[in-house]
Design a protein around this motif. Sequence first.
Motif, short mmCIF file in Angstrom:
data_model
loop_
_atom_site.label_atom_id
_atom_site.label_comp_id
_atom_site.label_asym_id
_atom_site.label_seq_id
_atom_site.Cartn_x
_atom_site.Cartn_y
_atom_site.Cartn_z
N HIS A 162 12.87 -3.35 36.71
CA HIS A 162 11.43 -3.36 37.02
C HIS A 162 10.58 -3.87 35.86
O HIS A 162 9.37 -3.66 35.85
N CYS A 178 8.81 -6.33 45.29
CA CYS A 178 8.91 -4.94 44.86
C CYS A 178 7.73 -4.16 45.41
O CYS A 178 6.58 -4.56 45.22
N HIS A 181 5.65 -3.15 42.15
CA HIS A 181 5.10 -4.11 41.20
C HIS A 181 4.95 -5.53 41.75
O HIS A 181 4.45 -6.39 41.04
N CYS A 184 8.01 -8.08 39.75
CA CYS A 184 8.88 -7.67 38.63
C CYS A 184 10.23 -8.39 38.79
O CYS A 184 10.43 -9.16 39.73
ZN ZN Z 1 9.42 -3.29 40.50
#
Ligand code: ZN
Length: 301
Positions: A162, A178, A181, A184
């Motif tokens: 991540h 993700c 995020h 990532c």
């Molecule tokens: Zn992530």
Amino acid sequence: MTNDLFGAIEGGGTKFVCAVGKADGQILSETRFPTTTPKETLARTIAFFQEQNQALGPLTSLGIACFGPLDPNPSSPTFGHILATPKPGWSGADVVGRLQAALGIPIGFDTDVNGAALGEARWGAAQGLSTFLYFTIGTGIGGGAMVEGRLLHGLIHPEMGHVLLPHDTSCDPFPGICPFHGDCFEGLASGPALEKRWGQRAETLPADHPAWELEADYIAIAMEGFICAFSPQRIILGGGVPQQPQLIPLVRTKTLALLANYIQSKEVLENMDRYIVPPDLGSRAGIAGALALAQQALEEV
Ligand code: ZN
Ligand code: ADP
């Protein structure tokens, strides 16, 4: 120790693999079933080990290499639990507590990737090394770390999939997948990210497809960062995606270029072919790691 029997669980997001093995890594009995609810999945796990207790003899200890995030800290009140996960029903599941209550033996519990790292250290591509990294690049991306001979946990455990990577949206407008995020490392470079970006499963993309140059770019950027951060003696790239034969050679070349002669070690500068490698244990790394975690739990009692 040589005649002791150890239980091993590779707890994956889609399937559980349970096995009984010996200290030398030999597996005597194994079963696998889909990961459903914690209640049902752990009941099947317990039933398997109880049957094996009858058939083969009592188990000395149990090791679990599990999908995360999870709490691997034995002095924490939530030790052995799965932490907040998008996987339905599993947030807060007390995996170790349930198995401990039913089986009453010492239990080693760690992430799937830390487990695989331990398996590779004992029987695979990291034998004799004290500091190295193991990555899986598959449905998700995760990294395990052995640092100076011990699996790294720190605050909780590493979440190397991540980290945020430089993402040039003019070349690669894909926003990433993700749920936390977006773009990532996992969001840009996992198997499902490849599938979503290119509209076909990663294993069906031809070897000369531009997907692989881009994939190698992201993996190499991540590797450059982790080499600088951890000073690993080797990096193992496991999981489904690196099974593309052209990928690891591309990652080696790009990582070397990004390091720009800054890390003055022969291992990196001259021996890249032995520095970034596939796992020796292949798809057996997970269950071998769980077996090694079972033995380690005994050493720590
Ligand atoms: Zn992530
Ligand atoms: P899991 O992460 O569920 O344990 P894998 O490591 O096999 O399982 O990861 C599955 C992902 O890896 C899928 O997205 C799949 O498309 C991709 N994958 C599996 N095999 C290959 C391959 N030979 N080449 C490229 N991608 C692959």
